[in-house]
Design a protein around this motif. Structure first.
Motif, PDB file in Angstrom:
ATOM      1  N   LEU A  31       0.830  -1.203   0.000  1.00 29.08           N
ATOM      2  CA  LEU A  31       0.000   0.000   0.000  1.00 29.08           C
ATOM      3  C   LEU A  31       0.865   1.253   0.000  1.00 29.08           C
ATOM      4  CD1 LEU A  31      -2.999   0.307  -0.189  1.00 29.08           C
ATOM      5  CD2 LEU A  31      -3.114   0.465   2.298  1.00 29.08           C
ATOM      6  N   ARG A  32       1.990   1.202   0.690  1.00 33.89           N
ATOM      7  CA  ARG A  32       2.915   2.341   0.650  1.00 33.89           C
ATOM      8  C   ARG A  32       3.440   2.521  -0.785  1.00 33.89           C
ATOM      9  NH1 ARG A  32       2.328   6.112   2.934  1.00 33.89           N
ATOM     10  NH2 ARG A  32       4.340   6.820   2.173  1.00 33.89           N
ATOM     11  N   ARG A  33       3.724   1.415  -1.454  1.00 34.86           N
ATOM     12  CA  ARG A  33       4.215   1.487  -2.832  1.00 34.86           C
ATOM     13  C   ARG A  33       3.155   2.086  -3.744  1.00 34.86           C
ATOM     14  NH1 ARG A  33       7.757   3.043  -6.171  1.00 34.86           N
ATOM     15  NH2 ARG A  33       8.026   1.770  -8.063  1.00 34.86           N
ATOM     16  N   ALA A  34       1.894   1.728  -3.528  1.00 32.52           N
ATOM     17  CA  ALA A  34       0.819   2.304  -4.328  1.00 32.52           C
ATOM     18  C   ALA A  34       0.802   3.827  -4.183  1.00 32.52           C
ATOM     19  CB  ALA A  34      -0.519   1.706  -3.901  1.00 32.52           C
ATOM     20  N   ALA A  35       0.929   4.305  -2.959  1.00 38.40           N
ATOM     21  CA  ALA A  35       0.942   5.754  -2.737  1.00 38.40           C
ATOM     22  C   ALA A  35       2.141   6.399  -3.419  1.00 38.40           C
ATOM     23  CB  ALA A  35       0.942   6.053  -1.236  1.00 38.40           C
ATOM     24  N   GLU A  36       3.291   5.734  -3.378  1.00 37.11           N
ATOM     25  CA  GLU A  36       4.490   6.265  -4.037  1.00 37.11           C
ATOM     26  C   GLU A  36       4.302   6.364  -5.545  1.00 37.11           C
ATOM     27  OE1 GLU A  36       7.462   3.506  -2.869  1.00 37.11           O
ATOM     28  OE2 GLU A  36       7.538   4.192  -0.782  1.00 37.11           O
ATOM     29  N   LEU A  37       3.520   5.442  -6.112  1.00 36.42           N
ATOM     30  CA  LEU A  37       3.279   5.428  -7.554  1.00 36.42           C
ATOM     31  C   LEU A  37       2.218   6.442  -7.987  1.00 36.42           C
ATOM     32  CD1 LEU A  37       3.364   1.559  -8.104  1.00 36.42           C
ATOM     33  CD2 LEU A  37       5.034   3.213  -8.965  1.00 36.42           C
ATOM     34  N   GLY A  38       1.641   7.136  -7.033  1.00 36.12           N
ATOM     35  CA  GLY A  38       0.659   8.164  -7.360  1.00 36.12           C
ATOM     36  C   GLY A  38      -0.781   7.764  -7.140  1.00 36.12           C
ATOM     37  N   VAL A  39      -1.025   6.552  -6.653  1.00 35.63           N
ATOM     38  CA  VAL A  39      -2.389   6.126  -6.363  1.00 35.63           C
ATOM     39  C   VAL A  39      -2.939   6.990  -5.229  1.00 35.63           C
ATOM     40  CG1 VAL A  39      -3.793   4.252  -5.413  1.00 35.63           C
ATOM     41  CG2 VAL A  39      -2.072   3.768  -7.175  1.00 35.63           C
ATOM     42  N   ASP A  40      -4.062   7.655  -5.483  1.00 34.96           N
ATOM     43  CA  ASP A  40      -4.605   8.558  -4.468  1.00 34.96           C
ATOM     44  C   ASP A  40      -6.072   8.303  -4.155  1.00 34.96           C
ATOM     45  OD1 ASP A  40      -5.687   9.529  -6.801  1.00 34.96           O
ATOM     46  OD2 ASP A  40      -4.799  11.526  -6.657  1.00 34.96           O
ATOM     47  N   HIS A  41      -6.576   7.123  -4.555  1.00 37.87           N
ATOM     48  CA  HIS A  41      -7.881   6.684  -4.057  1.00 37.87           C
ATOM     49  C   HIS A  41      -7.860   5.166  -3.908  1.00 37.87           C
ATOM     50  CE1 HIS A  41      -9.520   5.529  -8.149  1.00 37.87           C
ATOM     51  NE2 HIS A  41      -8.627   6.433  -8.507  1.00 37.87           N
ATOM     52  N   VAL A  42      -8.382   4.715  -2.777  1.00 40.87           N
ATOM     53  CA  VAL A  42      -8.354   3.309  -2.403  1.00 40.87           C
ATOM     54  C   VAL A  42      -9.771   2.881  -2.043  1.00 40.87           C
ATOM     55  CG1 VAL A  42      -7.560   1.660  -0.654  1.00 40.87           C
ATOM     56  CG2 VAL A  42      -5.971   3.345  -1.596  1.00 40.87           C
ATOM     57  N   GLU A  90      -0.594  13.006   5.012  1.00 42.24           N
ATOM     58  CA  GLU A  90       0.133  13.734   3.964  1.00 42.24           C
ATOM     59  C   GLU A  90       0.135  13.002   2.624  1.00 42.24           C
ATOM     60  OE1 GLU A  90       3.368  11.901   6.736  1.00 42.24           O
ATOM     61  OE2 GLU A  90       1.344  12.769   6.912  1.00 42.24           O
ATOM     62  N   ASP A  91      -0.243  11.720   2.613  1.00 43.45           N
ATOM     63  CA  ASP A  91      -0.360  11.002   1.341  1.00 43.45           C
ATOM     64  C   ASP A  91      -1.535  11.516   0.512  1.00 43.45           C
ATOM     65  OD1 ASP A  91       1.823   9.250   1.839  1.00 43.45           O
ATOM     66  OD2 ASP A  91       0.528   7.954   3.049  1.00 43.45           O
ATOM     67  N   GLY A  92      -2.514  12.096   1.167  1.00 41.99           N
ATOM     68  CA  GLY A  92      -3.663  12.651   0.449  1.00 41.99           C
ATOM     69  C   GLY A  92      -4.496  11.610  -0.274  1.00 41.99           C
ATOM     70  N   VAL A  93      -4.587  10.405   0.278  1.00 43.07           N
ATOM     71  CA  VAL A  93      -5.330   9.327  -0.376  1.00 43.07           C
ATOM     72  C   VAL A  93      -6.788   9.365   0.060  1.00 43.07           C
ATOM     73  CG1 VAL A  93      -5.550   6.830  -0.651  1.00 43.07           C
ATOM     74  CG2 VAL A  93      -3.279   7.883  -0.570  1.00 43.07           C
ATOM     75  N   ALA A 121       4.733  -6.146  -8.449  1.00 37.37           N
ATOM     76  CA  ALA A 121       4.962  -6.009  -9.887  1.00 37.37           C
ATOM     77  C   ALA A 121       3.635  -5.836 -10.627  1.00 37.37           C
ATOM     78  CB  ALA A 121       5.718  -7.226 -10.416  1.00 37.37           C
ATOM     79  N   HIS A 122       2.624  -6.569 -10.205  1.00 38.33           N
ATOM     80  CA  HIS A 122       1.303  -6.449 -10.810  1.00 38.33           C
ATOM     81  C   HIS A 122       0.736  -5.059 -10.536  1.00 38.33           C
ATOM     82  CE1 HIS A 122      -2.940  -8.413 -11.392  1.00 38.33           C
ATOM     83  NE2 HIS A 122      -2.597  -7.628 -12.395  1.00 38.33           N
ATOM     84  N   LEU A 123       0.941  -4.548  -9.334  1.00 33.77           N
ATOM     85  CA  LEU A 123       0.505  -3.196  -8.994  1.00 33.77           C
ATOM     86  C   LEU A 123       1.113  -2.184  -9.964  1.00 33.77           C
ATOM     87  CD1 LEU A 123      -0.706  -1.035  -7.004  1.00 33.77           C
ATOM     88  CD2 LEU A 123       1.469  -1.191  -5.783  1.00 33.77           C
ATOM     89  N   GLU A 124       2.405  -2.295 -10.197  1.00 37.89           N
ATOM     90  CA  GLU A 124       3.080  -1.347 -11.082  1.00 37.89           C
ATOM     91  C   GLU A 124       2.563  -1.470 -12.513  1.00 37.89           C
ATOM     92  OE1 GLU A 124       7.314  -1.431 -10.584  1.00 37.89           O
ATOM     93  OE2 GLU A 124       7.178  -1.337  -8.402  1.00 37.89           O
ATOM     94  N   ALA A 125       2.266  -2.684 -12.951  1.00 40.87           N
ATOM     95  CA  ALA A 125       1.698  -2.879 -14.290  1.00 40.87           C
ATOM     96  C   ALA A 125       0.329  -2.231 -14.399  1.00 40.87           C
ATOM     97  CB  ALA A 125       1.622  -4.369 -14.613  1.00 40.87           C
TER      98      ALA A 125
END
Length: 297
Positions: free
Chosen positions: A37-48, A70-73, A263-267
């Motif tokens: 989930l931290r990686r998702a935020a780093e990749l710009g994901v801002d809604h979960v 501060e992640d603004g998700v 890896a799937h998240l990044e794809a």
């Protein structure tokens, strides 16, 4: 290439979010779930997208631990069903007004917040899955009354709908609906009229089961020969084709693909960069739409 952002409630968000259902696969590996989930935020994901019944509270607990203010998700949860760990189906319907209120309180507690950004009222009228019966068949007006009361109290920021019919959406519009979350994919497009209404009303369209195949016997995007051919020609995966098509199909589509794999998240996050030429898009648009109406209870 598609536009990479879209309106959601009072915010503009990156069009690829994250669906937290798959976090339950990491229940015995909490640190991996938090890192994902931290990686998702780093990749710009801002809604979960989440729910109290995802992993019987595990997904919400991970979100609480992993995401920071501060992640603004924007965190979107849902009510209309509760966890049922001992049941054949791991959730029970909770459609009555007092149950909806209790579910909101459960999500507030497990997420550790005073206010839920967006809460989807899952009516369970369409798509594969359970259907309300008996005292779980509740009038929409009674449900919207408690949802709007919770919004007025400041416990809910905005109201969405899930697994609803076109008629229910039309009736709910005066309550101020910010999103609709229905089962929808390239191979199951029964809700085109509802999607058009959402576009005209500025309502986000958030498809779940975006690749179809939610239950045995239902059509899968990744089984389609046309999808396989387009994927091969572009050097991407069939799943990426299915997700990218959704972004191309309508400007208000927001994706919430779930995964337990980094890896799937990044794809998934890269699908907004995928471009189809006119021939590929026409071929994909021409795929037959089939029903996903297969209740399991």
């Amino acid at each position: 290439m598609t536009t990479t952002t879209a309106a959601f409630a009072t915010r503009t968000v990156f069009r690829i979010g994250y669906g937290a259902l798959q976090l339950a696969r990491l229940q015995d590996r909490r640190s991996e779930a938090v890192a994902l989930l931290r990686r998702a935020a780093e990749l710009g994901v801002d809604h979960v997208d989440t729910a109290e019944f995802y992993g019987f509270g595990f997904a919400n607990d991970v979100i609480r631990q992993a995401l920071r203010p501060e992640d603004g998700v924007l965190v979107v949860t849902k009510v209309g069903a509760d966890p049922n760990p001992s049941g054949q189906v791991p959730l029970r319907l909770a459609q009555r007004p007092e149950q909806l209120r209790a579910s909101v309180e459960d999500n507030l507690r497990s997420l550790g917040v005073d206010r839920l950004d967006v809460v989807n009222l899952r009516r369970l009228e369409t798509g594969p899955g359970l259907r309300p019966e008996g005292d779980q068949v509740v009038e929409l007006d009674d449900q919207l009354a408690v949802m709007t009361a919770l919004r007025d109290e400041g416990k809910i920021g905005a109201i969405g709908l899930s697994s609803v019919s076109l008629d229910v959406l039309r009736r709910a519009l005066p309550a101020g609906v910010v999103c609709v979350q229905n089962a929808y994919s390239l191979v199951s497009r029964a809700d085109e009229e509802m999607l058009r209404l959402c576009v005209s009303e500025g309502i986000a369209w958030v498809p779940f089961f975006p690749l179809g195949g939610a239950f045995p016997g239902l059509p899968k995007v990744t089984d389609e020969p046309t999808v396989l051919a387009v994927a091969e020609s572009l050097g991407i995966t069939p799943s990426q084709v299915g997700l990218a098509w959704l972004l191309h199909h309508a400007p208000n589509v927001l994706l919430i693909p779930g995964t337990a794999d980094a890896a799937h998240l990044e794809a998934n996050v890269t699908v907004g960069e995928i471009t189809f030429d006119a021939a590929a898009l026409a071929a994909l648009d021409g795929i037959e739409s089939r029903s996903d109406e297969v209740p399991i209870g």
